[in-house]
Design a protein around this motif. Structure first.
Motif, PDB file in Angstrom:
ATOM      1  N   ARG A  25      31.769 -22.375   8.095  1.00 29.23           N
ATOM      2  CA  ARG A  25      32.690 -23.227   8.850  1.00 29.23           C
ATOM      3  C   ARG A  25      31.857 -24.276   9.585  1.00 29.23           C
ATOM      4  O   ARG A  25      31.038 -23.924  10.440  1.00 29.23           O
ATOM      5  N   VAL A  26      32.076 -25.531   9.255  1.00 29.31           N
ATOM      6  CA  VAL A  26      31.227 -26.599   9.781  1.00 29.31           C
ATOM      7  C   VAL A  26      32.075 -27.594  10.563  1.00 29.31           C
ATOM      8  O   VAL A  26      33.108 -28.072  10.082  1.00 29.31           O
ATOM      9  N   GLN A  27      31.626 -27.910  11.771  1.00 30.67           N
ATOM     10  CA  GLN A  27      32.222 -28.981  12.566  1.00 30.67           C
ATOM     11  C   GLN A  27      31.167 -30.042  12.828  1.00 30.67           C
ATOM     12  O   GLN A  27      30.027 -29.711  13.164  1.00 30.67           O
ATOM     13  N   GLN A  28      31.536 -31.297  12.653  1.00 29.26           N
ATOM     14  CA  GLN A  28      30.603 -32.404  12.894  1.00 29.26           C
ATOM     15  C   GLN A  28      31.099 -33.252  14.052  1.00 29.26           C
ATOM     16  O   GLN A  28      32.274 -33.609  14.128  1.00 29.26           O
ATOM     17  N   VAL A  29      30.198 -33.544  14.979  1.00 32.55           N
ATOM     18  CA  VAL A  29      30.495 -34.441  16.088  1.00 32.55           C
ATOM     19  C   VAL A  29      29.366 -35.455  16.194  1.00 32.55           C
ATOM     20  O   VAL A  29      28.256 -35.220  15.723  1.00 32.55           O
ATOM     21  N   THR A  30      29.650 -36.594  16.792  1.00 32.14           N
ATOM     22  CA  THR A  30      28.627 -37.632  16.906  1.00 32.14           C
ATOM     23  C   THR A  30      27.769 -37.474  18.148  1.00 32.14           C
ATOM     24  O   THR A  30      26.672 -38.028  18.218  1.00 32.14           O
ATOM     25  N   THR A  31      28.248 -36.730  19.123  1.00 32.27           N
ATOM     26  CA  THR A  31      27.488 -36.556  20.350  1.00 32.27           C
ATOM     27  C   THR A  31      27.780 -35.203  20.970  1.00 32.27           C
ATOM     28  O   THR A  31      28.908 -34.689  20.865  1.00 32.27           O
ATOM     29  N   ALA A  32      26.790 -34.603  21.591  1.00 34.38           N
ATOM     30  CA  ALA A  32      26.946 -33.277  22.197  1.00 34.38           C
ATOM     31  C   ALA A  32      27.926 -33.303  23.352  1.00 34.38           C
ATOM     32  O   ALA A  32      28.499 -32.270  23.712  1.00 34.38           O
ATOM     33  N   GLU A  33      28.135 -34.477  23.928  1.00 33.97           N
ATOM     34  CA  GLU A  33      29.031 -34.576  25.074  1.00 33.97           C
ATOM     35  C   GLU A  33      30.483 -34.324  24.682  1.00 33.97           C
ATOM     36  O   GLU A  33      31.351 -34.143  25.533  1.00 33.97           O
ATOM     37  N   ARG A  34      30.745 -34.311  23.365  1.00 33.08           N
ATOM     38  CA  ARG A  34      32.120 -34.113  22.903  1.00 33.08           C
ATOM     39  C   ARG A  34      32.469 -32.649  22.696  1.00 33.08           C
ATOM     40  O   ARG A  34      33.560 -32.316  22.254  1.00 33.08           O
ATOM     41  N   ILE A  35      31.529 -31.761  23.005  1.00 31.39           N
ATOM     42  CA  ILE A  35      31.805 -30.331  22.872  1.00 31.39           C
ATOM     43  C   ILE A  35      31.821 -29.695  24.249  1.00 31.39           C
ATOM     44  O   ILE A  35      31.112 -30.107  25.160  1.00 31.39           O
ATOM     45  N   GLY A  36      32.651 -28.686  24.399  1.00 33.37           N
ATOM     46  CA  GLY A  36      32.754 -28.030  25.692  1.00 33.37           C
ATOM     47  C   GLY A  36      31.778 -26.892  25.861  1.00 33.37           C
ATOM     48  O   GLY A  36      31.130 -26.751  26.888  1.00 33.37           O
ATOM     49  N   THR A  37      31.674 -26.049  24.833  1.00 34.30           N
ATOM     50  CA  THR A  37      30.804 -24.875  24.897  1.00 34.30           C
ATOM     51  C   THR A  37      30.213 -24.613  23.518  1.00 34.30           C
ATOM     52  O   THR A  37      30.775 -25.013  22.497  1.00 34.30           O
ATOM     53  N   LEU A  38      29.079 -23.920  23.506  1.00 36.36           N
ATOM     54  CA  LEU A  38      28.454 -23.555  22.237  1.00 36.36           C
ATOM     55  C   LEU A  38      28.669 -22.081  21.900  1.00 36.36           C
ATOM     56  O   LEU A  38      28.185 -21.601  20.879  1.00 36.36           O
ATOM     57  N   GLU A  39      29.408 -21.389  22.729  1.00 34.19           N
ATOM     58  CA  GLU A  39      29.550 -19.941  22.580  1.00 34.19           C
ATOM     59  C   GLU A  39      30.158 -19.530  21.249  1.00 34.19           C
ATOM     60  O   GLU A  39      29.897 -18.438  20.747  1.00 34.19           O
ATOM     61  N   ASP A  40      30.975 -20.395  20.658  1.00 33.21           N
ATOM     62  CA  ASP A  40      31.665 -20.040  19.422  1.00 33.21           C
ATOM     63  C   ASP A  40      30.848 -20.319  18.167  1.00 33.21           C
ATOM     64  O   ASP A  40      31.310 -20.055  17.057  1.00 33.21           O
TER      65      ASP A  40
END
Length: 225
Positions: A25-40
């Motif tokens: 399962r892959v999610q792509q974002v352009t910047t880390a600021e667009r994610i809330g947590t890395l726990e998942d």
């Protein structure tokens, strides 16, 4: 495995050619600021960490999540010194530069021996071959290729040969898969400049002193080198 990939669309598209992500399962974002947590996530792949080393502060909060980070213009040791990882070090340095990202063998560096079993498991799940090299600015392949490109620029600058002749000579004479200017086009002249600049500042070795022509094409002022 739940994987987060951070990087611009063009870089991500080149990365996808590497393969190995099917079944995950892959999610792509352009910047880390667009994610809330890395726990998942079970893995983070940061394609442009070199330009955003401040993300180390985010990764330090999640020591259980391994991060394959683009670390060529700095080193894991420098990141460790600049951003204290009190809970454990979770970064693995990778050569994610454009032009290298889809290569069949991924060049990596580790900070601690304890990271090696974790790295081996990740690479097995992704089906990637890898080679561990010394943790130093420029790694191995990027510093060698960028140095060759720099020398090619110096030869062109001196009028020794045309760019096409230099490309042909290197392909036929040394059996390189690409000529130095072809490599430069794939990597990007500004990226080549940045790698050479970082290695020169780290080593003081004159072989990495940047060609004036290369600096000019990268849009840089040589007084800053």
């Amino acid at each position: 495995m739940n994987i987060l990939v951070i990087g611009e669309a063009q870089h991500y598209a080149a990365f996808l050619k590497k393969g190995g992500l099917s079944g995950h399962r892959v999610q792509q974002v352009t910047t880390a600021e667009r994610i809330g947590t890395l726990e998942d996530y079970g893995l983070v792949i940061d394609l442009d960490f070199d330009e955003h080393t401040e993300r180390a502060r985010i990764y330090a909060k999640y020591p259980q999540v391994p991060v394959l980070a683009a670390i060529v213009r700095t080193s894991l040791a420098d990141v460790m010194n600049n951003y204290a990882f009190e809970q454990g070090f979770n970064l693995v340095g990778c050569n994610w530069l454009p032009g290298f990202v889809a290569m069949p063998v991924t060049e990596v560096s580790v900070m601690e021996e304890e990271q090696k079993p974790m790295l081996a498991q990740i690479m097995k799940e992704l089906g990637w071959e890898y080679e561990i090299v010394e943790d130093r600015v420029g790694l191995v392949t990027p510093r060698v290729v960028c140095m060759i490109i720099n020398e090619a620029y110096m030869a062109a600058e001196d009028g020794t040969a045309s760019r096409e002749d230099i490309n042909i000579a290197m392909r036929l004479g040394t059996n390189y898969p690409k000529g130095p200017f072809e490599w430069c086009n794939e990597i990007g002249v500004r990226q080549v400049y940045s790698v050479l600049d970082a290695v020169y500042k780290a080593t003081g070795n004159e072989r990495y002193k940047i060609s004036a022509l290369l600096a000019q094409e990268a849009g840089m002022n040589m007084t800053a080198v």
